[in-house]
Design a protein around this motif. Structure first.
Motif, PDB file in Angstrom:
ATOM      1  N   MET A   1      -5.013   0.216   2.694  1.00  0.00           N
ATOM      2  CA  MET A   1      -4.540   0.408   4.066  1.00  0.00           C
ATOM      3  C   MET A   1      -3.992  -0.930   4.542  1.00  0.00           C
TER       4      MET A   1
ATOM      5  N   ASP B   1      -1.973  -3.194   7.597  1.00  0.00           N
ATOM      6  CA  ASP B   1      -1.613  -3.246   9.008  1.00  0.00           C
ATOM      7  C   ASP B   1      -1.067  -4.648   9.308  1.00  0.00           C
TER       8      ASP B   1
ATOM      9  N   GLU C   1       1.352   0.470  10.486  1.00  0.00           N
ATOM     10  CA  GLU C   1       0.297   0.743   9.515  1.00  0.00           C
ATOM     11  C   GLU C   1       0.851   1.541   8.338  1.00  0.00           C
TER      12      GLU C   1
ATOM     13  N   ALA D   1       0.086   2.806   3.963  1.00  0.00           N
ATOM     14  CA  ALA D   1      -0.924   3.109   2.946  1.00  0.00           C
ATOM     15  C   ALA D   1      -0.267   3.089   1.575  1.00  0.00           C
TER      16      ALA D   1
ATOM     17  N   HIS E   1     -11.066   6.921   6.080  1.00  0.00           N
ATOM     18  CA  HIS E   1     -11.885   6.197   7.040  1.00  0.00           C
ATOM     19  C   HIS E   1     -12.608   5.035   6.366  1.00  0.00           C
TER      20      HIS E   1
ATOM     21  N   ASP F   1     -10.168   2.382   6.033  1.00  0.00           N
ATOM     22  CA  ASP F   1      -9.854   1.889   7.369  1.00  0.00           C
ATOM     23  C   ASP F   1     -10.924   0.930   7.874  1.00  0.00           C
ATOM     24  N   LYS F   2     -12.175   1.167   7.493  1.00  0.00           N
ATOM     25  CA  LYS F   2     -13.244   0.242   7.864  1.00  0.00           C
ATOM     26  C   LYS F   2     -13.044  -1.114   7.190  1.00  0.00           C
TER      27      LYS F   2
ATOM     28  N   LEU G   1     -10.194  -2.330   6.387  1.00  0.00           N
ATOM     29  CA  LEU G   1      -9.087  -2.952   7.119  1.00  0.00           C
ATOM     30  C   LEU G   1      -9.600  -3.581   8.410  1.00  0.00           C
ATOM     31  N   TYR G   2     -10.507  -2.914   9.095  1.00  0.00           N
ATOM     32  CA  TYR G   2     -11.100  -3.469  10.313  1.00  0.00           C
ATOM     33  C   TYR G   2     -11.837  -4.778  10.000  1.00  0.00           C
TER      34      TYR G   2
ATOM     35  N   VAL H   1      -9.674  -0.301  14.989  1.00  0.00           N
ATOM     36  CA  VAL H   1      -8.995  -1.482  14.470  1.00  0.00           C
ATOM     37  C   VAL H   1      -8.256  -2.159  15.609  1.00  0.00           C
TER      38      VAL H   1
END
Length: 397
Positions: A256, A258, A302, A304, A363, A366-367, A369-370, A395
Motif C-alpha cells: 500500500m 501513499d 494512494e 496498491a 486493512h 493499511d495498518k 502504512l499507518y 492514516v
C-alpha cells in the motif's frame, strides 16, 4: 448473362448516399469525428462521381467522365487521409500529395481519347492512389481492430478490380466505347472495383465503433489520470490473486503506497502540477514492476501493488526500490522549479497459513502504512501478525 453498368452505378450511388447519411447522423455520437469526417467526404464525393457517370447521356461523355473521375479521386484522397489518421495518427506524407498532382496529367491528357483509354487511365490512377492506404491497412492496421481487417481486405479487392478493369479496357476496347459496358466481363470489373471501395467505407465505420468500444472498456477498468487499474478493478484482481495463492498454497504480497504531504503539493503548485506528480509517480512505479504484478490506484494519492507470487525477501527489495525511485524522480512546477516527493509504504506478505478475506488483508497492509506514516514517512514498514488483532487506525493525510 449481362451486368447493366448504369444500374450498378445507381446502386453504388445509393449505397454511398446511405452511408453518407449514416455518418452525418452520427455527428453527435461518441465517435472519432476527425477520422470519420473524411469518410463522409468519400461518400459524398463518390456519390457525385457516379452521378456524373450516369449523366453521360445528357452531357458530353468526356466532360462527364472527367468530372466523375475528379470527384472519385477527391473521395479516394479523403479516404486515404482517414486510413493514415486511424492507423498512424498522422496525415499521408508529402510524397502522396505530389503523386496526386502528377496523376492529374494523364487524366487530362486522356480527355481527347476514346472511352476505352479514358477508362483505362482513370482506373489505373485510382489504383495508384489507393496503394498507399492499402499498404498501411495491411502492414500497420491488420493487428489493430479486428474489423479493420475488412478495410484492408476490401481495399485489396478494390485495387485488384481497378487493375483488372484497366487491363480489360486495354484488351477489349470495344466494350468501353459508349459508357454502357453491358458485357458480363466489363460489369464484373466495375463491380469488383467500386463495390470494394464501398465495403472499405463500411469496414472503416465498424472499426471506428470497435475502437470506441475498446476505449470504453478500458475506461471502465483503468484510472484515466495515471493509467493504473482503478479502485474496483484493483479490488477484484486482489481477491482473485488471494484466492489463487490460497488454492496453490503460495505466498503473495501486497504493498500500500501513499504519497507524503501530497496536499501541500496541490496547495503550493496547484492541482494540474499535482496531477503531473501522480502520473510521474505511477510511471516510476511501473518501471520497477514485473509484467505479472498488478498496479492500481485506490483513490487520491494512494496506490496498491499486488505481487501474486511475492515472498518476504523479494517484496522487501521491491518496496525499497519503489520508494527510492519515487524519491529520486524530478518533479517540475509550472515555472520549471524542480522538487521531489516521497512515499510511505505498508507491506504485507500473506502466507498460505493465513486465512484472510480480501478486506482483512487490505486493512492489514493499511495498518502497516499507518505505521510508516507515524514513524516519520518515506519508509517501508512490514505488517506483523500482531496487527491483525489491533484496531484499524486512520492514516493521517
Amino acid at each position: 448473362m449481362l451486368l447493366h453498368t448504369p444500374t450498378l452505378l445507381l446502386v453504388l450511388l445509393l449505397g454511398f448516399a446511405l452511408l453518407g447519411v449514416q455518418l452525418w447522423l452520427t455527428r453527435s455520437a461518441t465517435l472519432p469525428r476527425r477520422e470519420l469526417r473524411p469518410v463522409e467526404w468519400l461518400c459524398w464525393s463518390s456519390m457525385t462521381g457516379f452521378g456524373f457517370f450516369l449523366a453521360r447521356d445528357w452531357m458530353p461523355s468526356s466532360i462527364a467522365s472527367l468530372l466523375g473521375m475528379l470527384a472519385l479521386a477527391a473521395g479516394v484522397t479523403c479516404f486515404t487521409a482517414a486510413v493514415f489518421q486511424h492507423v498512424l495518427q498522422r496525415l499521408p506524407p508529402r510524397a502522396y500529395w505530389v503523386l496526386l498532382g502528377l496523376m492529374a496529367l494523364p487524366v487530362l491528357g486522356s480527355l481527347a481519347a476514346d472511352g476505352a483509354v479514358r477508362v483505362s487511365v482513370s482506373c489505373l490512377v485510382l489504383a495508384l492512389l489507393l496503394l498507399p492506404p492499402t499498404w498501411v491497412a495491411l502492414r500497420h492496421g491488420w493487428h489493430n481492430e479486428v474489423s479493420f481487417r475488412i478495410v484492408g481486405g476490401t481495399l485489396c479487392v478494390t485495387v485488384l478490380g481497378l487493375l483488372w478493369r484497366t487491363l480489360d479496357a486495354w484488351w477489349h476496347p470495344a466494350d468501353y466505347q459508349d459508357g454502357q459496358q453491358d458485357s458480363l466481363r466489363a460489369g464484373l470489373t466495375f463491380l469488383f472495383a467500386f463495390m470494394g471501395l464501398l465495403g472499405s467505407a463500411f469496414g472503416f465505420l465498424l472499426a471506428s465503433f470497435e475502437r470506441v468500444a475498446q476505449k470504453m472498456r478500458r475506461l471502465a477498468s483503468v484510472d484515466g489520470l495515471t493509467g493504473c487499474f482503478n479502485h474496483n478493478t484493483t479490488q477484484a484482481l486482489f481477491a482473485h490473486s488471494l484466492e489463487r495463492a490460497r488454492r496453490e498454497r503460495l505466498p503473495m504480497s501486497l504493498l500500500m503506497l501513499d504519497l507524503d504531504h501530497f496536499k501541500q503539493v496541490n496547495d503550493r503548485y496547484g492541482h494540474p502540477v499535482g496531477d503531473h506528480v501522480l502520473r510521474e509517480v505511477a510511471e516510476a512505479v511501473r518501471r520497477c514492476l514485473r509484467a505479472s504484478d498488478v498496479f492500481g490506484r485506490l483513490g487520491g494519492e494512494e496506490f496498491a501493488v499486488i505481487l501474486p507470487t511475492g515472498d518476504d525477501a523479494g517484496t522487501r527489495v521491491l518496496a525499497e526500490r519503489i520508494r527510492t525511485a519515487i524519491e529520486r524522480t524530478d518533479m517540475r512546477s509550472d515555472t520549471g522549479q524542480v522538487f521531489h516527493v516521497t512515499v510511505s509504504i505498508g507491506m504485507a506478505v500473506i502466507g498460505p497459513q493465513l486465512v484472510l478475506t480480501p478486506n482483512e488483508a487490505l486493512h492489514w497492509a493499511d495498518k502497516a502504512l499507518y505505521q510508516a506514516k507515524s514513524q516519520g514517512r518515506n519508509r517501508v514498514v512490514v505488517a506483523d501478525p500482531w496487527m491483525l488483532n489491533t484496531t484499524i487506525a486512520e492514516v493521517p493525510s
